[in-house]
Design a protein around this motif. Structure first.
Motif, mmCIF file in Angstrom:
data_model
loop_
_atom_site.group_PDB
_atom_site.id
_atom_site.type_symbol
_atom_site.label_atom_id
_atom_site.label_comp_id
_atom_site.label_asym_id
_atom_site.label_seq_id
_atom_site.Cartn_x
_atom_site.Cartn_y
_atom_site.Cartn_z
ATOM 1 N N LEU A 38 -15.404 -1.819 29.182
ATOM 2 C CA LEU A 38 -15.704 -1.949 27.759
ATOM 3 C C LEU A 38 -15.392 -0.645 27.032
ATOM 4 C CD1 LEU A 38 -19.108 -3.867 28.001
ATOM 5 C CD2 LEU A 38 -16.829 -4.818 27.593
ATOM 6 N N GLY A 39 -14.491 -0.696 26.087
ATOM 7 C CA GLY A 39 -14.014 0.508 25.419
ATOM 8 C C GLY A 39 -14.828 0.983 24.227
ATOM 9 N N TRP A 40 -15.854 0.265 23.831
ATOM 10 C CA TRP A 40 -16.598 0.587 22.614
ATOM 11 C C TRP A 40 -17.924 1.314 22.867
ATOM 12 C CZ3 TRP A 40 -21.233 -1.716 23.268
ATOM 13 C CH2 TRP A 40 -21.289 -2.866 24.054
ATOM 14 N N LEU A 41 -18.246 1.605 24.107
ATOM 15 C CA LEU A 41 -19.585 2.108 24.431
ATOM 16 C C LEU A 41 -19.920 3.468 23.823
ATOM 17 C CD1 LEU A 41 -19.536 0.795 28.044
ATOM 18 C CD2 LEU A 41 -21.156 0.089 26.289
ATOM 19 N N ASP A 42 -18.927 4.320 23.645
ATOM 20 C CA ASP A 42 -19.214 5.634 23.059
ATOM 21 C C ASP A 42 -19.609 5.551 21.586
ATOM 22 O OD1 ASP A 42 -18.878 6.965 25.443
ATOM 23 O OD2 ASP A 42 -16.835 7.644 25.000
ATOM 24 N N SER A 43 -19.425 4.390 20.964
ATOM 25 C CA SER A 43 -19.840 4.227 19.565
ATOM 26 C C SER A 43 -21.313 3.842 19.451
ATOM 27 C CB SER A 43 -18.965 3.180 18.866
ATOM 28 O OG SER A 43 -19.212 1.896 19.409
ATOM 29 N N ILE A 44 -21.981 3.645 20.582
ATOM 30 C CA ILE A 44 -23.407 3.308 20.590
ATOM 31 C C ILE A 44 -24.196 4.567 20.940
ATOM 32 C CG2 ILE A 44 -25.214 1.852 21.603
ATOM 33 C CD1 ILE A 44 -23.096 0.289 20.012
ATOM 34 N N ASN A 45 -24.832 5.148 19.919
ATOM 35 C CA ASN A 45 -25.560 6.402 20.104
ATOM 36 C C ASN A 45 -27.037 6.317 19.747
ATOM 37 O OD1 ASN A 45 -23.230 8.026 20.895
ATOM 38 N ND2 ASN A 45 -22.527 7.599 18.814
ATOM 39 N N SER A 46 -27.453 5.198 19.152
ATOM 40 C CA SER A 46 -28.854 5.050 18.767
ATOM 41 C C SER A 46 -29.149 3.573 18.547
ATOM 42 C CB SER A 46 -29.139 5.819 17.473
ATOM 43 O OG SER A 46 -28.590 5.123 16.359
ATOM 44 N N PRO A 47 -30.430 3.215 18.491
ATOM 45 C CA PRO A 47 -30.782 1.830 18.182
ATOM 46 C C PRO A 47 -30.219 1.361 16.831
ATOM 47 C CG PRO A 47 -32.670 2.940 19.119
ATOM 48 C CD PRO A 47 -31.613 3.997 18.870
ATOM 49 N N ASN A 48 -29.973 2.292 15.921
ATOM 50 C CA ASN A 48 -29.386 1.913 14.627
ATOM 51 C C ASN A 48 -27.984 1.347 14.799
ATOM 52 O OD1 ASN A 48 -31.563 2.493 12.981
ATOM 53 N ND2 ASN A 48 -30.946 4.614 12.679
ATOM 54 N N ASP A 49 -27.254 1.833 15.804
ATOM 55 C CA ASP A 49 -25.916 1.296 16.064
ATOM 56 C C ASP A 49 -26.001 -0.157 16.515
ATOM 57 O OD1 ASP A 49 -24.685 3.742 15.424
ATOM 58 O OD2 ASP A 49 -24.965 4.470 17.477
ATOM 59 N N THR A 50 -26.956 -0.469 17.390
ATOM 60 C CA THR A 50 -27.100 -1.860 17.828
ATOM 61 C C THR A 50 -27.670 -2.717 16.697
ATOM 62 O OG1 THR A 50 -29.222 -1.332 18.884
ATOM 63 C CG2 THR A 50 -27.278 -1.398 20.301
ATOM 64 N N LEU A 51 -28.504 -2.136 15.845
ATOM 65 C CA LEU A 51 -29.026 -2.876 14.693
ATOM 66 C C LEU A 51 -27.883 -3.301 13.770
ATOM 67 C CD1 LEU A 51 -31.321 -3.984 12.977
ATOM 68 C CD2 LEU A 51 -31.524 -1.704 11.934
ATOM 69 N N ARG A 52 -26.962 -2.393 13.485
ATOM 70 C CA ARG A 52 -25.818 -2.742 12.627
ATOM 71 C C ARG A 52 -24.981 -3.854 13.267
ATOM 72 N NH1 ARG A 52 -26.204 2.617 11.535
ATOM 73 N NH2 ARG A 52 -24.712 3.315 13.104
ATOM 74 N N ASN A 53 -24.823 -3.798 14.589
ATOM 75 C CA ASN A 53 -24.092 -4.848 15.296
ATOM 76 C C ASN A 53 -24.810 -6.190 15.170
ATOM 77 O OD1 ASN A 53 -23.808 -6.371 18.137
ATOM 78 N ND2 ASN A 53 -21.874 -5.346 17.622
ATOM 79 N N ILE A 54 -26.110 -6.186 15.310
ATOM 80 C CA ILE A 54 -26.907 -7.413 15.192
ATOM 81 C C ILE A 54 -26.826 -7.961 13.776
ATOM 82 C CG2 ILE A 54 -29.300 -8.262 15.168
ATOM 83 C CD1 ILE A 54 -29.734 -6.437 17.678
ATOM 84 N N GLN A 55 -26.891 -7.096 12.788
ATOM 85 C CA GLN A 55 -26.781 -7.547 11.401
ATOM 86 C C GLN A 55 -25.417 -8.194 11.138
ATOM 87 O OE1 GLN A 55 -27.840 -3.776 9.637
ATOM 88 N NE2 GLN A 55 -29.956 -4.434 9.262
ATOM 89 N N ALA A 56 -24.370 -7.660 11.747
ATOM 90 C CA ALA A 56 -23.032 -8.260 11.615
ATOM 91 C C ALA A 56 -23.022 -9.642 12.273
ATOM 92 C CB ALA A 56 -21.975 -7.352 12.242
ATOM 93 N N LYS A 57 -23.693 -9.779 13.415
ATOM 94 C CA LYS A 57 -23.773 -11.075 14.097
ATOM 95 C C LYS A 57 -24.529 -12.092 13.232
ATOM 96 C CE LYS A 57 -23.855 -9.006 18.739
ATOM 97 N NZ LYS A 57 -22.501 -9.236 19.127
ATOM 98 N N GLN A 58 -25.573 -11.648 12.559
ATOM 99 C CA GLN A 58 -26.333 -12.540 11.688
ATOM 100 C C GLN A 58 -25.482 -12.988 10.496
ATOM 101 O OE1 GLN A 58 -29.687 -9.889 11.089
ATOM 102 N NE2 GLN A 58 -30.970 -11.146 12.428
ATOM 103 N N LYS A 59 -24.689 -12.092 9.970
ATOM 104 C CA LYS A 59 -23.795 -12.429 8.858
ATOM 105 C C LYS A 59 -22.756 -13.453 9.313
ATOM 106 C CE LYS A 59 -20.683 -10.434 5.472
ATOM 107 N NZ LYS A 59 -19.855 -9.316 5.100
#
Length: 182
Positions: A38-59
């Motif tokens: 998985l090439g995107w893992l270095d972009s995850i540095n805090s729970p806020n990063d996963t929160l933004r991803n979840i918000q995109a999934k909800q959209k």
């Protein structure tokens, strides 16, 4: 919260904002293991990063008539991975499945059961005509899933993904709705 029960221990649920912390810790705990594919893992540095991803999934779910296209894999009450459609072409009715499990949950049959459900969901609920899977050429574990479910190997995408220090080819698998017998 939308939940699909697979069996007594495994379910898929639409991500909620309250899942950000748990999902973040799963990613960080398995980061070294997951970095092989998985090439995107270095972009995850805090729970806020996963929160933004979840918000995109909800959209995405809202734009898809309320049908989520990505799910948290829940095993014995804990989030252990994710599976869903990375992309959907509404015009062509094609979806591309992506998936991963935390390191300690590998080899237990969880992904096989959830993968089967998502194929069925894609054809029946999302009315897709075709489902694709694109997998790194040397990722034998992930390549075994589409093969197991009768996907045809359709080709190779050369050097399509950057994995930290090298490019990797992807093998493309496809399954048509009329080929899905369940």
């Amino acid at each position: 919260m939308l939940i699909y029960r697979i069996n007594e221990e495994i379910s898929l649920k639409a991500f909620g904002e309250g899942d950000a912390e748990e999902f973040y810790h799963l990613i960080i705990h398995s980061k070294d293991y997951l970095k092989e594919w998985l090439g995107w893992l270095d972009s995850i540095n805090s729970p806020n990063d996963t929160l933004r991803n979840i918000q995109a999934k909800q959209k995405e779910a809202a734009e898809n008539g309320g049908y989520p296209i990505s799910f948290a894999i829940v095993y014995k009450g804990a989030i252990v991975g994710t599976i869903g459609f990375n992309t959907i072409s509404k015009m062509n009715k094609i979806g591309s499945i992506g998936y991963w499990l935390g390191e300690e949950y590998q080899g237990s049959g969880i992904m096989t059961l959830t993968f089967e459900f998502v194929i069925d969901y894609g054809f029946k609920m999302l009315a897709l005509h075709k489902i694709e899977v694109r997998v790194a050429e040397k990722n034998d574990k992930s390549r075994s899933l589409p093969k197991h479910f009768g996907f045809a190997e359709e080709g190779r995408l050369r050097q399509v993904e950057w994995l930290y220090d090298h490019f990797t080819d992807h093998i493309v698998y496809g399954l048509l709705a009329e080929e899905w017998i369940r």
